[in-house]
Design an enzyme around this catalytic site. Structure first.
Site, PDB file in Angstrom:
ATOM      1  CD  GLU A   6      -1.732  -2.386   1.440  1.00 43.31           C
ATOM      2  OE1 GLU A   6      -0.631  -2.584   1.989  1.00 43.31           O
ATOM      3  OE2 GLU A   6      -2.520  -3.309   1.170  1.00 43.31           O
ATOM      4  CG  PHE A  55     -10.567  -3.812   3.071  1.00 41.81           C
ATOM      5  CD1 PHE A  55     -11.890  -3.981   3.486  1.00 41.81           C
ATOM      6  CD2 PHE A  55      -9.969  -4.821   2.321  1.00 41.81           C
ATOM      7  CE1 PHE A  55     -12.596  -5.132   3.152  1.00 41.81           C
ATOM      8  CE2 PHE A  55     -10.675  -5.968   1.996  1.00 41.81           C
ATOM      9  CZ  PHE A  55     -11.998  -6.127   2.410  1.00 41.81           C
ATOM     10  CG  ASP A  66     -10.009  -1.096   7.724  1.00 45.04           C
ATOM     11  OD1 ASP A  66     -10.447  -1.080   8.873  1.00 45.04           O
ATOM     12  OD2 ASP A  66     -10.747  -1.172   6.708  1.00 45.04           O
ATOM     13  CG  PHE A  67      -5.565  -2.505   3.942  1.00 44.07           C
ATOM     14  CD1 PHE A  67      -5.825  -2.923   5.248  1.00 44.07           C
ATOM     15  CD2 PHE A  67      -5.922  -3.346   2.900  1.00 44.07           C
ATOM     16  CE1 PHE A  67      -6.438  -4.138   5.500  1.00 44.07           C
ATOM     17  CE2 PHE A  67      -6.529  -4.564   3.152  1.00 44.07           C
ATOM     18  CZ  PHE A  67      -6.803  -4.966   4.442  1.00 44.07           C
ATOM     19  CG  HIS A 114     -10.523  -6.276   6.547  1.00 45.35           C
ATOM     20  ND1 HIS A 114      -9.805  -6.856   7.558  1.00 45.35           N
ATOM     21  CD2 HIS A 114      -9.859  -6.568   5.395  1.00 45.35           C
ATOM     22  CE1 HIS A 114      -8.758  -7.484   7.049  1.00 45.35           C
ATOM     23  NE2 HIS A 114      -8.757  -7.316   5.737  1.00 45.35           N
TER      24      HIS A 114
END
Lengths: 449, 320, 331
Positions: free
Chosen positions: C62, C85, C87-88, C131
């Protein structure tokens, strides 16, 4: 422990009451629910019942005394019991501890309506604050309807400044300095505004009493006003000095309407048990005339910048009683049939004379009729019963010879007058109203329309 | 493309001297409180930075680092604008908003110095992707230090560049310390270049104080990269003479160590190389050095008479 | 204008496809966006149309996805990077926050970074704590980034096209649970919704409810229910959080005097607090006739159990009740 007997607060406006008569003597036994004294509130006399059974231990105040509401005026207890003077119950903010206890008690959901918080800050939304500022209202006087008494915009919109405590800045400062609670008090300034001298008088009642005593010695005929007289004096003064008024007169030929009353008399008696009178017809016709002339059936807002047009005609009728002038209100006259008007008028007038009116039956009028015809008065200029914008004065009937179709006849003419508040109503409006009323009275069949 | 000839070496010598005098002047300013914030000097690393840039085409791109003065001077820069930027003036490269750590000149392919260690790796990938996608024939040289090779972005970027065969040279100037921590305490390898094996790309270690070696190696790998063979990792061993930044007391290394590296002064090395190989007369080079010093004085004069940016500019250029 | 009913996901795909047909500098890369068509199938068919040069699978990296997008953008491409996602995005933070967002300013206005970082946020899929987050407030706090959260298929299309054409880094927050929601979408390939322009989704007079993203359909449902009971709710969708359509919000609050804010993200430090503070500081302050109410996610990591997961975000019932309470001065 002895139970206090208090001067009850018997109406929204009631600030003080007068003890008319104690019906029991100290040492007498009383039963719960027994009438033990009569008091005079704003305009009516009321009976006060014992809340507990026991012995009347003490009368703190005597007949003729006028005391603020909620003042302890006597005690009921067991024979021989010693009275422990308790702190008088007064409407004061709940002590902080009690407030906290009340709000923290999980089961108690009773809303605490205080508006101001523990630090004396007013709870109000920004919009309410802005509107109050614009209108020049003091927020602390406005009752809030939100949680914990928070004032919302609609509370400010619905607020009438007349309900507010009116106090001059100096008087307020003195009151704060001397710890005098001005809540509910009125003063001698314009519109009952509390002025410096009023507060000083409150602070030194003994001084005032001494002055009164001195006055009595010089002029033995000075009689203290009854609470009712004081209210009449205050209201009439207010009305007279705030409203620019003028009065219009006209003559009404009452022959037709008298014939009409005679024709329906038996039917009305059968329906109501009361005899219809010319006065009933005037009330009835007035309600119809008011609907035709809405500007007459109005009130000026407290700020004086808007006019409230009332949808219905609530007509107060001035009734002379031994105690003074009363104005019981017949509600929704415009919606009522003649029988109902007759019945209501009789009922209110009867109870007014026997002092049995409820406080709420004396307020809320939109128009007032004063009838002095029975005293042979041929014409007069009444003073408006505020917040009405106008008042009708009804005088006696005079026989006047007149030529009618080439014949000499006796016309029966009655002077009626209307005093109007020129801030709201112009002369032409008042004249139009009198014209309408005159036509209805002289052609009673039109009342059917 | 620059050839290894006299003209190139003279220009290289000139830029290395500019870098040296520029940083000495900055150090002088700093000591007198005339430089706002901090500054990271690369004195001693001039050959590593300048020669690498000189081996590129003029329109190739670089990403620079917090210790970037020699790098951007090596790529070719207007010294006046650079000095003005360090003094926070409106005439500076970044209108006084970037300072020492953010000198950028996109017009000469300088994508900007980067205050974040390892911040340039992935940017270089993106810049290389553009060259590859648009088939420009340009390559990207990504400057970073030995410390940055321990950042996660180093791994992600070399791996991506490898699988996408991006035209980028990852150029590690290994000056042996990540701020105060010696290389031996932050990695268990001697040469950063061996990390290239993990990504299936070539890795080379060179003497960063030898301008000739640097130039030749970068020229070689640039051709390889330009041909579409994917990235290369080059490690250039060098040494910074001064502290990490101006607030560094350098307790982590000895004076003897510093002195031993000063013996290997890259500017003297190039001077001697040119004189020894009859590529330049001493007088010529000495004269050039004087000129370089004067250029820096001129840059200072330019910066000094420049205005501060107007306060109203503080909210400008947040968004395009 | 021609409309076609399609899902939110397909609207995102359409926006990308149209822009890639129009401008060859627009490319898409990210994890599994190629032949696989993206973890949520958003880019299905694009690999086939545009080929591996323009629709590129990346390693699971990422940080470099975001940084590569910034580097490509500053050198002339208009990359769309997908982070699987939201979150990443935490792994991509340096590239977004320190690099992409800052370049233009710290280089004195000489750079521009026309990139879009697309990423799906939100809970409701049973994906649990790593996630399911809604981290939009993080990005709103970084000057230089624009932040877009579309709540309908049409908005997704129009806003993504604007984001791709914008010369700044844009974080484009898609909504996992809206991907399959359908709506009428304009088929005009010049249908572009300017960033920074909100939309009044329902006109009303009793209270303003501001919401975006996944909570928007819930707010609209509550508003439509209450309309039958005579409560007139104005629903404002800012659509882009940065730049924010402050004027529309302030005007609406001035009109209704009451404000409820609804989103899915955790309440503490969330963007609703920012809107609330902005309103309090604005000329709308004097029009406020009730406390500003926020309905937001609980301050907990997103739990796995479906009942627990559903319980942490505002429900239609809760939204409806809050509106009634505020309108009747009970809060």
């Amino acid at each position: 422990m002895a139970t206090e007997i208090i001067m009850p607060k018997a109406g929204m406006d009631m600030q003080e009451g007068q003890i008319l008569q104690w019906l029991v003597a100290e040492g007498d036994s009383v039963e719960e629910g027994q009438v033990i004294l009569e008091i005079m509130t704003d305009k009516v006399s009321m009976e006060v019942e014992a809340e507990v059974s026991g012995v009347l231990l003490k009368k703190v105040y005597d007949e003729g005394d006028t005391v603020p509401v909620i003042t302890t005026i006597g005690y009921i207890g067991e024979a021989g019991e010693e009275i422990v003077e308790t702190t008088p119950v007064v409407a004061a903010p709940a002590p902080q501890a009690a407030l906290e206890a009340a709000t923290s008690a999980p089961a108690v959901e009773t809303p605490v309506i205080t508006t101001t918080d523990a630090n004396g800050k007013v709870r109000a939304t920004p919009a309410a604050r802005a509107l109050a500022k614009e209108k020049g209202f003091a927020l602390e006087n406005i009752p809030g309807t939100g949680p914990l008494g928070r004032i919302h915009k609609q509370d400010v919109q619905g607020y009438r400044e007349a309900d507010a405590l009116k106090v001059s800045p100096l008087a307020k400062a003195i009151a704060e300095d001397k710890g005098i609670d001005l809540t509910g008090k009125t003063g001698t300034g314009i519109g009952g505004k509390i002025m410096r001298q009023d507060v000083l008088d409150m602070a030194a009642p003994q001084t005032a009493a001494a002055a009164q005593t001195a006055a009595e010695e010089e002029a033995p005929n000075v009689v203290p006003m009854t609470p009712m007289r004081k209210i009449i004096a205050k209201r009439m003064t207010e009305s007279f000095f705030t409203a620019p008024t003028f009065t219009l007169h006209t003559d009404i030929d009452v022959r037709q309407i008298k014939a009409f009353v005679a024709a329906i008399k038996e039917d009305v008696i059968e329906a109501t048990g009361f005899k219809p009178s010319l006065n009933d017809m005037i009330v009835f016709a007035t309600s119809r005339a008011l609907m035709a002339c809405p500007v007459i059936n109005t009130s000026l807002t407290p700020e004086g910048d808007a006019v409230i047009y009332h949808q219905d005609a609530h007509i107060a009728i001035a009734v002379a009683t031994e105690a003074g002038l009363l104005t019981p209100v017949i509600r929704n006259v415009n919606q009522k049939g003649l029988s109902a008007v007759v019945a209501d008028t009789k009922d209110l007038a009867t109870r007014a004379k026997s002092n049995k009116l409820l406080p709420d039956e004396l307020s809320g009028s939109t128009f007032t009729i004063s009838n002095l015809g029975m005293f042979g008065i041929t014409g007069f200029n009444p003073i408006i019963n505020q917040p009405n914008s106008a008042i009708l004065g009804v005088s006696t009937i005079k026989e006047v010879p007149a030529l009618e179709d080439g014949q000499w006849v006796n016309k029966e003419m009655m002077d009626i007058s209307i005093t109007i508040d020129h801030r709201v109503i112009d002369g032409a409006d008042g004249a139009q109203f009198l014209k309408t009323l005159k036509e209805l009275m002289e052609n009673p069949y039109r009342l059917m329309l | 493309m620059a050839e290894m000839n006299k003209e190139t070496l003279i220009e290289m010598y000139k830029r290395m001297n500019h870098a040296r005098f520029f940083e000495e002047k900055v150090s002088w300013f700093f000591a007198r409180g005339m430089i706002h914030g901090t500054t990271h000097l690369s004195v001693g690393q001039e050959a590593s930075a300048v020669a690498a840039c000189m081996a590129l085409n003029d329109d190739d791109l670089i990403t620079s680092t917090h210790r970037g003065h020699s790098q951007v001077i090596g790529k070719g820069i207007d010294l006046n604008k650079m000095m003005a930027e360090l003094l926070g003036k409106i005439t500076g490269y970044c209108k006084g908003k970037g300072g020492s750590m953010h000198i950028a000149d996109l017009s000469v392919g300088n994508l900007g110095a980067n205050g974040v260690v390892g911040g340039g790796h992935s940017l270089a990938c993106g810049a290389a992707l553009t060259q590859q996608y648009q088939d420009t024939g340009k390559i990207v040289l990504c400057f970073f230090g030995d410390g940055a090779s321990n950042e996660g972005s180093f791994h992600e970027a070399l791996n991506l560049a490898s699988v996408w065969k991006l035209p980028v040279i990852f150029y590690c100037e290994n000056n042996l310390y990540g701020m105060s921590v010696p290389q031996s305490a932050s990695m268990n390898i001697k040469d950063v270049a061996v990390r290239a094996d993990s990504y299936g790309i070539p890795g080379h270690t060179i003497d960063g104080n030898n301008a000739i070696e640097v130039f030749n190696k970068i020229k070689e790998v640039a051709a390889y990269v330009r041909e579409g063979n994917g990235p290369v990792l080059v490690e250039s061993k060098t040494y910074r003479w001064l502290g990490h930044s101006k607030s560094d007391a350098q307790a982590y290394r000895t004076k003897e160590e510093v002195e031993s590296w000063k013996e290997k002064d890259p500017i003297n090395y190039l001077y001697n190389y040119m004189v020894t190989n009859d590529m330049a007369e001493k007088e010529e080079l000495d004269e050039l050095k004087k000129t370089c010093k004067q250029d820096i004085e001129d840059a200072v004069a330019f910066a000094n008479v420049s205005d501060n940016p107007p306060l109203s500019s503080v909210t400008e250029d947040v968004y395009a | 204008m021609e409309y076609k009913e399609m899902t939110y996901k397909d609207a995102v795909n359409l926006a990308m496809t149209e822009e890639m047909r129009k401008d060859e500098n627009v490319i898409l890369f990210g994890e599994d966006v190629g032949l696989y068509g993206g973890a949520f199938g958003v880019s299905v068919g694009m690999f086939e149309e545009f080929g591996p040069e323009r629709v590129k699978d990346t390693p699971i990296s990422e940080a470099v996805i975001a940084g590569c997008a910034a580097g490509a953008a500053v050198t002339g491409l208009r990359p769309i990077a997908e982070i699987m996602f939201m979150d990443f995005t935490t792994i991509a933070m340096d590239a977004l926050v320190n690099q992409a967002a800052k370049m233009r300013y710290m280089f004195g206005g000489k750079a521009q970074v026309p990139m879009v970082l697309r990423t799906p946020g939100g809970s409701g899929t049973g994906a649990a704590a790593q996630h399911s987050q809604s981290l939009e407030a993080w990005f709103c706090h970084v000057p230089g980034l624009k932040v877009v959260v579309p709540g309908t298929p049409a908005d997704a299309k129009g806003l993504l096209k604007a984001a791709i054409r914008d010369n700044n880094p844009v974080v484009f927050v898609e909504q996992k649970t809206l991907y399959k929601e359908k709506g009428e979408v304009p088929m005009d390939d010049e249908f572009v919704i300017p960033l920074g322009k909100g939309e009044i989704k329902r006109e009303g007079s009793d209270v303003t409810v501001i919401s975006y993203g996944r909570m928007l359909p819930r707010v609209l449902e509550a508003a439509d229910d209450l309309k039958k009971e005579g409560i007139s709710v104005e629903v404002v969708d800012p659509r882009t959080l940065v730049p924010l359509d402050k004027e529309m919000i302030i005007d609406s609050v001035k009109k209704t005097g009451k404000l409820i804010l609804v989103n899915e993200a955790c309440k503490t430090g969330g963007f609703l607090g920012e809107i609330s503070a902005m309103v309090s500081e604005s000329e709308a302050f004097d029009y406020l006739d009730a406390p500003i109410v926020r309905l937001a996610g609980l301050d907990v990591p997103v739990p796995y159990n479906p009942e627990l997961e559903a319980a942490i975000v505002p429900s239609v019932d809760q939204i409806r009740q809050a509106i009634v309470d505020v309108v009747t001065n009970k809060r």
